[in-house]
Design a protein around this motif. Structure first.
Motif, PDB file in Angstrom:
ATOM      1  N   LYS A   3       1.089  -1.500   0.172  1.00  0.00           N
ATOM      2  CA  LYS A   3       0.295   0.003   0.480  1.00  0.00           C
ATOM      3  C   LYS A   3       1.231   1.327   0.601  1.00  0.00           C
ATOM      4  CE  LYS A   3      -2.802  -2.069   2.999  1.00  0.00           C
ATOM      5  NZ  LYS A   3      -2.466  -2.793   4.804  1.00  0.00           N
ATOM      6  N   ILE A   4       0.586   2.061  -0.647  1.00  0.00           N
ATOM      7  CA  ILE A   4       1.178   3.908  -0.582  1.00  0.00           C
ATOM      8  C   ILE A   4       0.881   3.854   0.767  1.00  0.00           C
ATOM      9  CG2 ILE A   4       0.728   6.148  -0.955  1.00  0.00           C
ATOM     10  CD1 ILE A   4       0.624   4.785  -3.859  1.00  0.00           C
ATOM     11  N   LEU A   5      -0.443   3.930   1.227  1.00  0.00           N
ATOM     12  CA  LEU A   5      -1.021   4.543   2.812  1.00  0.00           C
ATOM     13  C   LEU A   5      -1.560   3.312   3.345  1.00  0.00           C
ATOM     14  CD1 LEU A   5      -2.571   7.938   1.510  1.00  0.00           C
ATOM     15  CD2 LEU A   5       0.003   7.781   2.627  1.00  0.00           C
ATOM     16  N   GLY A   6      -1.773   3.172   4.641  1.00  0.00           N
ATOM     17  CA  GLY A   6      -2.478   2.144   5.092  1.00  0.00           C
ATOM     18  C   GLY A   6      -4.090   3.003   5.643  1.00  0.00           C
ATOM     19  N   ALA A 143       4.903  15.476   2.489  1.00  0.00           N
ATOM     20  CA  ALA A 143       3.787  14.427   3.294  1.00  0.00           C
ATOM     21  C   ALA A 143       4.104  15.049   5.184  1.00  0.00           C
ATOM     22  CB  ALA A 143       3.165  13.341   2.506  1.00  0.00           C
ATOM     23  N   ILE A 144       5.994  14.331   4.824  1.00  0.00           N
ATOM     24  CA  ILE A 144       6.009  14.466   6.168  1.00  0.00           C
ATOM     25  C   ILE A 144       5.931  15.627   6.711  1.00  0.00           C
ATOM     26  CG2 ILE A 144       8.224  14.472   7.157  1.00  0.00           C
ATOM     27  CD1 ILE A 144       8.533  11.431   5.786  1.00  0.00           C
ATOM     28  N   VAL A 145       6.032  16.744   5.725  1.00  0.00           N
ATOM     29  CA  VAL A 145       6.273  18.602   6.762  1.00  0.00           C
ATOM     30  C   VAL A 145       4.970  18.393   6.526  1.00  0.00           C
ATOM     31  CG1 VAL A 145       6.329  20.472   5.758  1.00  0.00           C
ATOM     32  CG2 VAL A 145       7.847  18.913   5.047  1.00  0.00           C
ATOM     33  N   ASP A 146       3.585  18.244   6.404  1.00  0.00           N
ATOM     34  CA  ASP A 146       2.466  18.327   6.654  1.00  0.00           C
ATOM     35  C   ASP A 146       2.152  17.782   8.226  1.00  0.00           C
ATOM     36  OD1 ASP A 146       1.607  20.050   4.727  1.00  0.00           O
ATOM     37  OD2 ASP A 146       0.762  18.837   3.538  1.00  0.00           O
ATOM     38  N   PHE A 147       2.390  16.743   8.112  1.00  0.00           N
ATOM     39  CA  PHE A 147       2.395  15.331   9.185  1.00  0.00           C
ATOM     40  C   PHE A 147       3.140  16.204   9.822  1.00  0.00           C
ATOM     41  CE2 PHE A 147       2.233  11.896   5.770  1.00  0.00           C
ATOM     42  CZ  PHE A 147       0.372  11.513   5.485  1.00  0.00           C
ATOM     43  N   ASN A 148       4.201  16.582  10.407  1.00  0.00           N
ATOM     44  CA  ASN A 148       4.823  17.277  11.296  1.00  0.00           C
ATOM     45  C   ASN A 148       3.832  18.327  11.544  1.00  0.00           C
ATOM     46  OD1 ASN A 148       7.330  15.202  10.729  1.00  0.00           O
ATOM     47  ND2 ASN A 148       8.022  17.301   9.557  1.00  0.00           N
ATOM     48  N   TYR A 161       0.743  10.588  13.215  1.00  0.00           N
ATOM     49  CA  TYR A 161       1.904   9.593  13.709  1.00  0.00           C
ATOM     50  C   TYR A 161       2.188   8.157  12.802  1.00  0.00           C
ATOM     51  CZ  TYR A 161       3.183  11.954  18.289  1.00  0.00           C
ATOM     52  OH  TYR A 161       2.824  12.919  18.938  1.00  0.00           O
ATOM     53  N   TYR A 162       1.108   7.765  12.750  1.00  0.00           N
ATOM     54  CA  TYR A 162       1.168   6.730  11.443  1.00  0.00           C
ATOM     55  C   TYR A 162       1.269   6.759  10.260  1.00  0.00           C
ATOM     56  CZ  TYR A 162      -1.006   2.642   8.941  1.00  0.00           C
ATOM     57  OH  TYR A 162      -1.310   1.647   7.693  1.00  0.00           O
ATOM     58  N   ASN A 163       0.629   8.175   9.550  1.00  0.00           N
ATOM     59  CA  ASN A 163       1.128   8.614   7.866  1.00  0.00           C
ATOM     60  C   ASN A 163       2.095   8.646   7.883  1.00  0.00           C
ATOM     61  OD1 ASN A 163      -2.098   7.986   7.976  1.00  0.00           O
ATOM     62  ND2 ASN A 163      -2.624  10.058   8.324  1.00  0.00           N
ATOM     63  N   ASP A 180       7.392   6.290  14.603  1.00  0.00           N
ATOM     64  CA  ASP A 180       5.824   6.880  14.965  1.00  0.00           C
ATOM     65  C   ASP A 180       5.215   5.559  15.100  1.00  0.00           C
ATOM     66  OD1 ASP A 180       6.852   9.630  14.645  1.00  0.00           O
ATOM     67  OD2 ASP A 180       7.152   9.425  12.826  1.00  0.00           O
ATOM     68  N   LEU A 181       5.086   4.762  14.111  1.00  0.00           N
ATOM     69  CA  LEU A 181       4.706   3.448  14.186  1.00  0.00           C
ATOM     70  C   LEU A 181       4.559   2.783  15.771  1.00  0.00           C
ATOM     71  CD1 LEU A 181       5.690   2.044  11.074  1.00  0.00           C
ATOM     72  CD2 LEU A 181       3.721   2.992  11.157  1.00  0.00           C
ATOM     73  N   THR A 182       5.191   2.848  16.299  1.00  0.00           N
ATOM     74  CA  THR A 182       5.546   2.384  18.420  1.00  0.00           C
ATOM     75  C   THR A 182       3.709   3.200  18.772  1.00  0.00           C
ATOM     76  OG1 THR A 182       7.816   1.643  17.627  1.00  0.00           O
ATOM     77  CG2 THR A 182       6.395   2.156  20.038  1.00  0.00           C
ATOM     78  N   LYS A 183       4.448   4.386  18.045  1.00  0.00           N
ATOM     79  CA  LYS A 183       3.261   5.696  19.191  1.00  0.00           C
ATOM     80  C   LYS A 183       1.458   5.290  18.467  1.00  0.00           C
ATOM     81  CE  LYS A 183       2.512  10.161  21.480  1.00  0.00           C
ATOM     82  NZ  LYS A 183       2.631   9.796  22.761  1.00  0.00           N
ATOM     83  N   ALA A 184       2.293   5.013  17.624  1.00  0.00           N
ATOM     84  CA  ALA A 184       0.504   4.076  16.989  1.00  0.00           C
ATOM     85  C   ALA A 184      -0.194   3.783  17.725  1.00  0.00           C
ATOM     86  CB  ALA A 184       0.499   4.927  15.012  1.00  0.00           C
TER      87      ALA A 184
END
Length: 245
Positions: A3-6, A143-148, A161-163, A180-184
């Motif tokens: 997947k590109i995204l989950g 995308a990471i800039v926006d997720f930040n 965090y997941y994204n 990040d995945l651990t936080k999610a």
């Protein structure tokens, strides 16, 4: 990569405001019915309110949200468009239209509205959704800039965090992805995709034992929801890992 995204953010955001009298009563009744999952009744109330005042852009947006919940996407777009003709800077209609395009797999169209939504109201939801749109377009750095930004606005948003973790995996930044995945997972322990991606990241970093543990957990959770495709894919990866020394 499977997947590109989950996850897509399936956020249906409705902001109530100060239309008074019977319109306000219909608005509140429609909202209550929507939140209760009674979409037909919600639509009746929204229609009655709009019969009182066809320029009530809040009710127009709410009706679009109801239609979106009913999978009447064309009707939802019509209502969001009409609301924005009346109130061009109404954040909720802008955001909802962008979010709907995103969920329909139209990231370019979504970007137009999400850019405007951020100009009007730089919210966690808008940054998160625009990050997803950028990811679908292959702009993982953007995308990471926006997720930040989304994380800064809401440090408890597990979706951000997941994204961000998934975006980093697409960039092969596995060490950055794991925290990040651990936080999610800490706040969303029933998200099998988070375990799946963390498993991939651990395997890529040579942490085979932890990677297999995560992938087994992902497979178990996929089985709980009868997700045959992802069960088979995860099992295939596990079988391949068993063959490695």
């Amino acid at each position: 990569m499977k997947k590109i995204l989950g996850l897509f953010l399936a956020i249906i955001f409705v902001q109530l405001c100060s239309f008074g009298g019977t319109e306000k009563a219909y608005e509140m009744s429609a909202m209550h019915a929507l939140m209760s999952g009674n979409y037909e009744r919600a639509l009746v109330y929204a229609n009655k309110g709009l019969a009182e005042n066809s320029q009530n852009y809040v009710l127009m947006t709410l009706r679009g949200t109801i239609k979106q919940a009913q999978d009447d996407f064309a009707g939802a777009f019509e209502d969001y468009d009409e609301a924005l003709k009346i109130a061009p800077d109404y954040y909720t209609a802008i955001y909802n239209r962008g979010s709907l395009n995103l969920n329909l797999g139209k990231p370019k169209e979504a970007m137009v509205d999400l850019n405007q939504a951020i100009e009007v109201n730089p919210s966690n939801a808008a940054y998160n959704s625009r990050g997803l749109a950028k990811s679908l377009l292959g702009d993982y750095q953007g995308a990471i800039v926006d997720f930040n930004e989304a994380v800064l606005l809401d440090p408890n948003d597990e979706n951000a965090y997941y994204n961000r973790g998934v975006a980093n995996i697409n960039l092969e930044n596995y060490k950055l992805a794991i925290p990040d995945l651990t936080k999610a997972i800490e706040t969303q322990s029933t998200n099998p995709d988070a375990f799946y991606y963390r498993g991939l990241a651990n395997v890529a970093l040579g942490n085979k034992r932890q990677g297999i543990k995560d992938l087994k957990q992902a497979k178990s959770q996929y089985e709980d929801i009868d997700d045959t495709k992802n069960i088979e894919e995860t099992d295939s990866i596990l079988q391949e890992l068993k063959k490695r020394k």
